[in-house]
Scaffold this active site. Structure first.
Site, mmCIF file in Angstrom:
data_model
loop_
_atom_site.group_PDB
_atom_site.id
_atom_site.type_symbol
_atom_site.label_atom_id
_atom_site.label_comp_id
_atom_site.label_asym_id
_atom_site.label_seq_id
_atom_site.Cartn_x
_atom_site.Cartn_y
_atom_site.Cartn_z
ATOM 1 N N GLY A 176 -20.874 -52.576 -4.844
ATOM 2 C CA GLY A 176 -22.062 -52.065 -5.538
ATOM 3 C C GLY A 176 -23.149 -53.108 -5.691
ATOM 4 O O GLY A 176 -24.327 -52.780 -5.787
ATOM 5 N N GLU A 177 -22.757 -54.349 -5.723
ATOM 6 C CA GLU A 177 -23.745 -55.387 -5.983
ATOM 7 C C GLU A 177 -24.099 -56.245 -4.773
ATOM 8 O O GLU A 177 -25.241 -56.665 -4.604
ATOM 9 C CB GLU A 177 -23.252 -56.291 -7.127
ATOM 10 C CG GLU A 177 -23.801 -55.864 -8.442
ATOM 11 C CD GLU A 177 -22.766 -55.485 -9.481
ATOM 12 O OE1 GLU A 177 -23.048 -55.670 -10.661
ATOM 13 O OE2 GLU A 177 -21.671 -54.988 -9.146
ATOM 14 N N LEU B 196 -13.869 -47.898 2.103
ATOM 15 C CA LEU B 196 -13.136 -46.674 1.796
ATOM 16 C C LEU B 196 -13.819 -45.432 2.357
ATOM 17 O O LEU B 196 -13.166 -44.476 2.735
ATOM 18 C CB LEU B 196 -12.958 -46.534 0.277
ATOM 19 C CG LEU B 196 -12.190 -47.682 -0.391
ATOM 20 C CD1 LEU B 196 -12.133 -47.471 -1.898
ATOM 21 C CD2 LEU B 196 -10.782 -47.811 0.176
ATOM 22 N N ASN B 197 -15.144 -45.462 2.366
ATOM 23 C CA ASN B 197 -15.893 -44.337 2.928
ATOM 24 C C ASN B 197 -17.135 -44.916 3.586
ATOM 25 O O ASN B 197 -18.031 -45.423 2.911
ATOM 26 C CB ASN B 197 -16.274 -43.343 1.823
ATOM 27 C CG ASN B 197 -17.036 -42.134 2.362
ATOM 28 O OD1 ASN B 197 -17.783 -42.234 3.346
ATOM 29 N ND2 ASN B 197 -16.864 -40.996 1.723
ATOM 30 N N ILE C 208 -21.817 -43.252 -10.876
ATOM 31 C CA ILE C 208 -23.251 -43.401 -11.162
ATOM 32 C C ILE C 208 -24.059 -43.305 -9.879
ATOM 33 O O ILE C 208 -25.186 -43.784 -9.792
ATOM 34 C CB ILE C 208 -23.530 -44.736 -11.892
ATOM 35 C CG1 ILE C 208 -23.064 -45.939 -11.065
ATOM 36 C CG2 ILE C 208 -22.862 -44.743 -13.255
ATOM 37 C CD1 ILE C 208 -23.484 -47.291 -11.635
ATOM 38 N N THR D 271 -20.641 -43.404 2.229
ATOM 39 C CA THR D 271 -21.122 -43.781 0.890
ATOM 40 C C THR D 271 -21.248 -45.301 0.782
ATOM 41 O O THR D 271 -22.127 -45.802 0.083
ATOM 42 C CB THR D 271 -20.182 -43.247 -0.212
ATOM 43 O OG1 THR D 271 -18.861 -43.728 0.016
ATOM 44 C CG2 THR D 271 -20.168 -41.736 -0.227
ATOM 45 N N GLY E 177 -15.167 -54.324 -4.245
ATOM 46 C CA GLY E 177 -16.316 -53.483 -4.623
ATOM 47 C C GLY E 177 -17.599 -53.957 -3.957
ATOM 48 O O GLY E 177 -17.792 -55.149 -3.734
ATOM 49 N N PHE F 29 -27.206 -48.708 -12.989
ATOM 50 C CA PHE F 29 -27.452 -50.076 -12.530
ATOM 51 C C PHE F 29 -27.213 -51.116 -13.620
ATOM 52 O O PHE F 29 -27.791 -52.187 -13.602
ATOM 53 C CB PHE F 29 -28.867 -50.206 -11.937
ATOM 54 C CG PHE F 29 -29.238 -49.068 -11.040
ATOM 55 C CD1 PHE F 29 -28.651 -48.942 -9.791
ATOM 56 C CD2 PHE F 29 -30.128 -48.084 -11.452
ATOM 57 C CE1 PHE F 29 -28.954 -47.869 -8.968
ATOM 58 C CE2 PHE F 29 -30.432 -46.997 -10.631
ATOM 59 C CZ PHE F 29 -29.849 -46.896 -9.382
ATOM 60 N N ALA G 299 -13.952 -49.269 -7.454
ATOM 61 C CA ALA G 299 -13.187 -48.861 -6.280
ATOM 62 C C ALA G 299 -11.834 -49.560 -6.263
ATOM 63 O O ALA G 299 -10.792 -48.944 -6.027
ATOM 64 C CB ALA G 299 -13.973 -49.160 -5.009
#
Lengths: 742, 329, 174
Positions: free
Chosen positions: A707-708, A633-634, A468, A637, A705, A243, A512
């Site tokens: 993630g955030e 993409l997936n 991660i 996930t 991306g 993170f 990604a």
């Protein structure tokens, strides 16, 4: 196509390793003779070490050495050598460098012993005497000493103002002027930071480090210890959450390496949970928002000012006040970002750094404005919807935020909302609905990848990036399999190894788009080579064929126009007597193209909370998060990524708070029973909606991306819902029970 | 952790003998708090005596209609025991509000009584703490005291007792059976834990060389009218900011007897008998409950960060009484 | 002999002794005699001495649940108990759940539901979930959430973990 994997909800390729305990994390690699290092943490915030007595520890049989600033051989003395790829401007902290104490819980010694238990015991015997100097750790008390938040740092955009805020604000019929605050937070990944350094016979080092960037750790160690990169290999095949905490090399890496080099033995150093509060946090901000609008809700003026904190030795900057110009169509925007130097460790990027906190204040203020205007909060946002990024005067590469509002609102049932606060109640629970917008950057950074296709039909792709928990292994596998037309089982993805081609540190939601694209491109090169080889076979139907004329699927090359013409990869490899095909690719973002656009992800977040009318107990009951994240993409996930982001938002909104005791200049609730992270019982129902639009500007795989972005906006939506439930506006995080009591 | 000797004993008499003879000795059973504190270098026993081999893992009915909980029964086994669930649901609820299933599966009933405060400063040897190191000072009084006491604190210590189970045991007027060099005795629950006074290093009135053998629950379990409310920073797996155990003995809508004990607010489970007596023979209604809550918080004293606990305690008392009396609003 | 360049000029001596004890433990159905130091926890025994690193250390203080194992079928925090106290016990760790190649249904479900991200809390979550099922106390989704709250997941996979346990309980019932 049988080999169509991108976007599908595929199980993680590393799932089996993770559920059986065979996935090995940094502290889990072992060789006979491995020594254990335990760090002794300092107990004052500022001053110097007068005396450090290690004799009692060294007297124990099995204690090999105690490293302190006194006996630590001097390594590289130039500050530059300690600069890692993610270092903010300044002079990086150098562990055991001298007698100076710069922050509380600073490492002051490393005890190395034959067993962990012995090292832990010996660490209690190290006695340190200090000369204490007066420290300052409280942001609010030193605002007059603030300096400008500027300087060069990857991803940081120095805030700039536009138009004439003052004039426009004073001319605004409706005005709002409010101050927001949030506490410090610590990343606290479940895996504590560790480094296992194997000292090889030839004096080279094989290092397992908890890092989001093996190349960064390798670079740091080679610079600091003056070692050739050939002698330093860094691995992190699995990272137990990070993170942002593992973007920069942390002191466990330095200490374990130091000990290994000095003792010429292998050494492992694992930090303790309290020590996870010793090296960087999400910095506190005090933010002032001024919003000016016309009575119909058109924003005329926005001012976003933030005071934040940094250390004495580095100038940590993040994008706190830069978001209004991206989100709202307003001509007069003032953005001010100031920092106060305090006696603490440098703050550290933590999931959606700057965005999570800046957007929290902005979107809370927008909610306040909506009540002043007597306007639906979502309508207010739509009224001021930005079709271009005002701060840069550029269009967005892609933006589906409007659809996110629509789909999110529909899923949530927003149209049934009674605008009146305290209008919904069930039993003792006041029920509130709130919403907010989220925004984050969609970055692509340089990345290299390599691929090897073997005659047995398997493909191995590799890049020195990290997984991660984000699913990097899985999407690399999917992209490679789809690009070349292979079943997933025949593709192996490697990462987390400095021997692999360069990838930037795994952060900022860039992996990604960056590594993913590099993998795609290198696989295209393999495909091209296969086609070329196919063309060389006697009487080949593919002689001189272009890749555009064929399809790579089902381990075959097939003619697009006449599908009956095909040739299997195996056949090509065999006929051409090829053992392997190796390719490399270096992805450089097309900045010429990218710079024409503002590149962002967005979200619309809707929250329902229950607040006990007497006791103030808050339960986040339901969240809908609609995400503009480009091509997914997936699905599986990606869904988990957003779920996780939402959980972080909830935890930030109602739980997390690293409390600094200013008498000691020390984060005092430094463990997981006192620093609260949301648990399962805190969880609401969470619905995730993706509003996809492939973003071919950001990446050739169309991904932005995510993630955030899942986290941004959540805390504001919850705070806004608490207001709607109770009629009480809480302007500080976390919103603990007492703050919600009415 | 620092080194220690380890001895396993098979009966209470030997346990008492061992602990009397050994310097700085501690019993270990569940170990969930002792080992936690040893790893933080807060507790540094030189000798550890393992008592898990003593036959104190039982729950049995008493002739007077009560129930005896062996010292070594785990918190889980107690909370889920049929007799406890049926006759002492207040106790069951309180236990299950504490810790996590994994901890409850290991922690014992006697150990629960002996757990230490979760004061930040007590846990951090880098800071002064009179409880950890008598005479060093109290960092919490002028520090971060959000979790700290509003009742019965002293200038030496404002720590709270963290247990949920003990709040219920205090409400039930349990007795703690102990064995020492001079034989057996029992300690009424309200006398078991201490207020900090000048000696915050002493949590309880148990002598150093005594061992808890069991806990007796009286026949009346207040199974009809009870409530346990726990205010905490997250929905599970966190210590109480303010908790309330209430047991009512009702006759129609009249209260015959009331038990009201607060947790997370004092160095021991906080009970105000005067307030309880106020409810005797009174109607169960909000007005009376508000009145009794006012009496309870009258002597509360807040510090910089925990003042909210006073009002939270007042409101929680009312809520718990309403729940126990089954009054719907 | 290892060079110790900075050691003070005095002979190393054993200023203490930590007792060693012989115990018999059955770990993942394998009975073994082990010599342990009294101060070694079950967690450190597994990870540092037996190199069974599937069981994780996330706090070492019973505050996160990453170290959850099944001790005689019951879930406990292995970090907060001394190995020496468990002579004769049967321990099941995440490494002992699969039968050969065949994963335990809860392991399968964790993959299928994507009930993890980084995977570090996962072994503890899985052992805890199996412990919860053994205990048989969870009836509602709220019960499951509460009884899985001793396992922190920083990646925030809680809702998927809930699905795993719900499914498993339904399987138990049918």
């Amino acid at each position: 196509m049988a080999t169509n994997f991108i976007g599908k909800p595929k199980n993680r390729v590393d799932g089996r390793d993770k559920v059986t305990g065979t996935a090995k994390y940094t502290a889990e690699f072992h060789r006979p003779g491995l020594l254990h290092g335990v760090v002794v943490s300092g107990t004052i915030a500022k001053g110097r070490i007068k005396n450090i007595d290690t004799t009692a520890a060294l007297r124990l049989e099995g204690v090999v050495e105690v490293f302190t600033h006194i006996n630590t051989p001097k390594q590289a003395w130039l500050d530059l050598s300690y600069k890692d790829m993610d270092a903010p401007p300044g002079e990086p902290f150098r562990p055991l460098h001298n007698d100076k104490i710069q922050f509380n819980m600073q490492p002051v010694a490393l005890v190395v012993a034959e067993t962990l238990e012995l090292a832990q015991y010996a660490a209690t015997l190290v006695k340190v005497e200090y000369e204490v100097e007066e420290h300052r750790t409280k942001l609010a008390d030193h605002l007059e000493d603030a300096i400008d938040g500027d300087g060069f740092r990857a991803g940081f955009v120095p805030p700039k103002s536009q138009g004439n805020f003052k004039k426009a604000f004073s001319n605004s019929e409706v005005q709002l002027d409010v101050e927001y605050f949030h506490g410090a937070e610590h990343h606290n990944p479940m895996e504590m930071h560790a480094a296992t350094v194997f000292y090889e016979e030839d004096g080279s080092l094989t290092i397992y480090d908890k890092t989001q960037g093996v190349k960064n750790s390798q670079h740091y160690i080679s610079m600091v210890f003056g070692l050739s990169k050939k002698k330093v290999r860094v691995l992190s095949p699995f990272v137990g959450g990070a993170f942002g905490s593992a973007l920069r090399p942390q002191y466990q890496l330095f200490l374990a390496t130091l000990a290994a080099l000095e003792l010429k033995r292998s050494v492992k150093v694992e930090l303790t949970r309290p020590q996870m509060f010793s090296f960087g946090h999400r910095p506190i901000t005090i933010q002032n928002l001024k919003l000016g609008a016309s009575p119909d809700g058109k924003l005329k003026a926005i001012s976003h000012k933030a005071f934040s904190e940094t250390s004495r030795f580095e100038k940590y900057v993040e994008n706190v006040v830069n978001w209004a110009a991206k989100l709202y169509d307003c001509d007069n925007i003032e953005q001010v970002y100031k920092l106060v130097r305090l006696d603490m460790y440098t703050p550290l990027d933590m999931r959606a750094p700057g965005g999570a906190t800046g957007v929290y204040a902005l979107e809370s203020a927008m909610d306040e404005l909506s009540y002043k205007l007597k306007m639906d909060p979502m309508e207010l946002r739509l009224k001021n919807y930005s079709e271009e990024d005002k701060s840069e005067g550029k269009p967005f590469s892609t933006k589906t935020l409007r659809e996110c509002f629509q789909k999110g609102a529909a899923k949530f049932g927003w149209e049934k909302r009674n605008p009146q606060p305290r209008s919904m109640k069930k039993g003792h629970d006041l029920i509130g609905w709130g919403m907010a917008t989220g925004v984050w950057d969609a970055m692509q950074v340089p990345a290299r990848a390599k691929a090897e296709f073997s005659a047995d039909g398997t493909l191995t792709v590799g890049s020195a990036t990290a997984d991660i928990g984000t699913g990097t292994y899985t999407i690399m596998t999917q992209i490679a399999a789809e690009t070349l037309g292979l079943p997933l089982e025949k593709v192996k993805a490697n990462l987390g190894d400095s021997d692999l081609p360069f990838a930037f540190i795994e952060g900022g939601s860039s992996t990604a788009a960056s590594v993913g694209s590099a993998v795609q491109k290198v696989c295209e090169k393999i495909a091209k080579k296969l086609l070329k080889e196919a063309g060389k076979i006697k009487d080949s139907p593919f002689k001189g064929a272009n890749p555009e004329e064929v399809i790579f699927a089902d381990e075959m090359i097939t003619d697009k126009i006449n599908p009956s013409i095909s040739m299997s990869f195996a056949e090509i490899m065999e006929s051409r007597e090829l053992e392997k095909i190796n390719k490399k690719y270096m992805l450089l973002p097309n900045m010429l193209k990218q710079n024409k656009y503002s590149r962002n992800t967005h979200s619309a977040v809707f929250a329902e909370v229950k607040v006990d009318e007497d006791l103030g107990t808050i339960k986040v009951n339901r969240i809908v998060s609609a995400i503009d994240g480009g091509r997914i993409l997936n699905l599986k996930t990606a869904h988990s990524q957003i779920l996780g982001g939402v959980v972080w938002g909830i935890s930030m909104a109602v739980h997390e708070d690293s409390f600094m005791d200013h008498t000691f200049g020390r984060f005092i609730n430094h463990d997981l029973s006192k620093y609260h992270i949301s648990v399962n019982a805190d969880m609401p129902e969470i619905d995730v909606v993706f509003v996809e639009e492939p973003d071919m500007v950001v990446s050739s795989v169309g991904a932005k991306g995510i993630g955030e972005i899942g986290m941004v906006g959540v805390a504001a939506a919850i705070g806004n819902a608490v207001f709607h439930a109770t009629g009480k506006r809480v302007r500080s995080l976390p919103i603990t029970q007492e703050k919600a009591m009415t | 952790m620092r080194p220690f000797t380890f001895t396993k004993v098979r009966n209470s008499a030997v346990a008492v003998k061992e602990i009397s003879e050994k310097e700085e000795a501690k019993f270990i059973a569940g170990g969930t708090n002792l080992l936690d504190l040893m790893k933080f270098d807060v507790m540094i026993p030189k000798n550890i005596i393992d008592i898990t081999g003593i036959a104190l893992n039982y729950i049995k009915n008493l002739e007077d209609g009560g129930l005896r909980l062996g010292a070594l029964v785990t918190n889980s086994d107690t909370a889920y025991h049929k007799e406890v669930e049926n006759r002492y649901p207040l106790l069951s609820h309180a236990i299950l509000a504490g810790a996590s299933p994994q901890l409850r599966n290991k922690a014992t009933d006697a150990g629960n009584l002996l757990q230490r405060t979760r004061c930040y400063y007590f846990y951090d040897p880098a800071t002064p703490c009179n409880k950890r190191e008598p005479g060093s000072g109290c960092s919490a009084i002028h520090g971060y005291n959000r979790w700290h006491a509003i009742f019965g604190a002293s200038e030496k210590c404002i720590a709270t007792h963290p247990s949920d189970m003990c709040v219920a045991l205090a409400a039930l007027e349990a007795k703690v059976n102990v064995t020492g060099p001079n034989g057996e005795r029992n300690i009424p629950f309200e006398d078991f834990h201490r207020l900090p006074g000048d000696h915050p290093e002493k949590d309880t009135n148990l002598s150093k060389d005594e061992i808890i053998t069991s806990i007796d629950l009286p026949a009346n379990g207040f199974a009809e009218n009870f409530s346990y409310i726990k205010n905490r920073d997250r929905a599970s797996y966190s210590f109480a900011l303010v908790s309330i155990a209430v047991g009512l003995e009702m006759k129609g809508n009249k209260i015959k007897e009331a038990r009201i004990v607060l947790g997370g607010v004092a160095h021991k489970p906080w009970r105000n008998k005067e307030a309880e007596a106020f409810l005797n023979n009174k109607e169960a209604n909000r007005e009376n409950f508000e009145a009794v809550a006012d009496v309870i918080v009258r002597e509360a004293k807040g510090y910089e960060y925990n003042k909210f606990k006073i009002e939270l305690a007042r409101r929680s008392v009312v809520r718990a009484l309403m729940q126990a009396a089954k009054i719907e609003e | 002999m290892i060079e110790k360049p900075h050691r003070p000029n005095q002979a190393a001596e054993a200023a203490f002794s930590i007792q060693k004890h012989k115990i018999i433990l059955t770990i993942n159905e394998v009975e073994q005699e082990i010599k342990v130091d009294a101060w070694t926890t079950v967690l450190d025994l597994l990870r540092e001495h037996l190199h069974l690193t599937g069981t994780k250390k996330g706090c070492d203080h019973g505050q996160c649940g990453a170290c959850t194992v099944l001790m005689d079928g019951t879930r406990i925090n292995s970090c907060l108990t001394l190995a020496v106290m468990h002579d004769g016990a049967e321990i099941t760790t995440v490494e002992g759940l699969a039968k050969g190649e065949q994963l335990h249904p809860v392991q399968e479900a964790f993959i299928e539901q994507d009930a993890f991200q980084c995977g570090y809390c996962t072994p503890g979550q899985i052992c805890s979930a199996i412990g919860l099922i053994n205990e048989g106390k969870a009836k509602t989704p709220e019960d499951i959430r509460d009884l899985m709250s001793g396992n922190i997941c920083r990646c925030g996979a809680y809702n998927n973990i809930l699905k795993v346990v719900q499914e498993a309980l339904e399987r138990e019932r049918s």
